[in-house]
Design a protein around this motif. Sequence first.
Motif, PDB file in Angstrom:
ATOM      1  N   GLU A  26       0.823  -1.203   0.000  1.00 14.54           N
ATOM      2  CA  GLU A  26       0.000   0.000   0.000  1.00 14.54           C
ATOM      3  C   GLU A  26       0.859   1.255   0.000  1.00 14.54           C
ATOM      4  N   CYS A  27       1.995   1.208   0.696  1.00 17.95           N
ATOM      5  CA  CYS A  27       2.926   2.343   0.661  1.00 17.95           C
ATOM      6  C   CYS A  27       3.476   2.525  -0.752  1.00 17.95           C
ATOM      7  N   LYS A  28       3.829   1.427  -1.397  1.00 19.42           N
ATOM      8  CA  LYS A  28       4.377   1.495  -2.755  1.00 19.42           C
ATOM      9  C   LYS A  28       3.339   2.007  -3.751  1.00 19.42           C
ATOM     10  N   LYS A  29       2.062   1.734  -3.508  1.00 11.53           N
ATOM     11  CA  LYS A  29       0.995   2.204  -4.392  1.00 11.53           C
ATOM     12  C   LYS A  29       0.656   3.675  -4.155  1.00 11.53           C
ATOM     13  N   GLY A  30       1.244   4.272  -3.134  1.00  8.49           N
ATOM     14  CA  GLY A  30       0.993   5.682  -2.858  1.00  8.49           C
ATOM     15  C   GLY A  30      -0.244   5.942  -2.029  1.00  8.49           C
ATOM     16  N   ARG A  31      -0.696   4.971  -1.287  1.00  7.53           N
ATOM     17  CA  ARG A  31      -1.908   5.118  -0.491  1.00  7.53           C
ATOM     18  C   ARG A  31      -1.639   5.494   0.967  1.00  7.53           C
ATOM     19  N   SER A  33       0.376   8.290   3.465  1.00  2.80           N
ATOM     20  CA  SER A  33       1.082   9.564   3.524  1.00  2.80           C
ATOM     21  C   SER A  33       1.263   9.973   4.976  1.00  2.80           C
ATOM     22  N   VAL A  41       3.235  11.540   0.332  1.00  2.00           N
ATOM     23  CA  VAL A  41       3.238  10.105   0.069  1.00  2.00           C
ATOM     24  C   VAL A  41       4.606   9.552   0.444  1.00  2.00           C
ATOM     25  N   LYS A  43       7.442   6.172   1.212  1.00  2.00           N
ATOM     26  CA  LYS A  43       7.898   4.826   0.907  1.00  2.00           C
ATOM     27  C   LYS A  43       7.756   3.988   2.174  1.00  2.00           C
ATOM     28  N   ARG A  46      10.134   4.751   5.194  1.00  2.00           N
ATOM     29  CA  ARG A  46      10.077   6.061   5.845  1.00  2.00           C
ATOM     30  C   ARG A  46       9.841   5.867   7.342  1.00  2.00           C
TER      31      ARG A  46
END
Length: 146
Positions: A26-31, A33, A41, A43, A46
Amino acid sequence: MANEERVDKWLWAMRVFKTRTMATEECKKGRVSVGDGDGVVVKPSRTIKVGDTVHVRKPPVQYSFRVKALAQNRLGARLVPEYLENITPKEQYDLLDVVRISGFVDRRKGLGRPTKREGRDLRDFTADAFDNTWFLDWDDDDDDDQ
């Protein structure tokens, strides 16, 4: 206890996602932040710290959490409120109700037949909409003209 924690690991530990792999994806898909407003957004690697705001988009809802404490291991569900504060606006939860109510109307092709409950709901909806009297108003005078 550490001062910082990876965002994917924290989301998994707080039971936002069932597996750490799902949190990473989900982090990789940009969901996911971090920050005020909609945030930035991030990674999966982070790091977050106490006081950060984490936003997670699980369509159709965007959840918001404030980090109260960090944990490296997955917690029991009863302990989660000690580590995060759910600051998701009520309007986001209202979206879930709308989707739940209209779920049987917007059935996508290929999802199979409606369940028994959905069938009853659809029947009741159409019965209310058409009042089930359309067949009584049928005028059969066309056959008499021949």
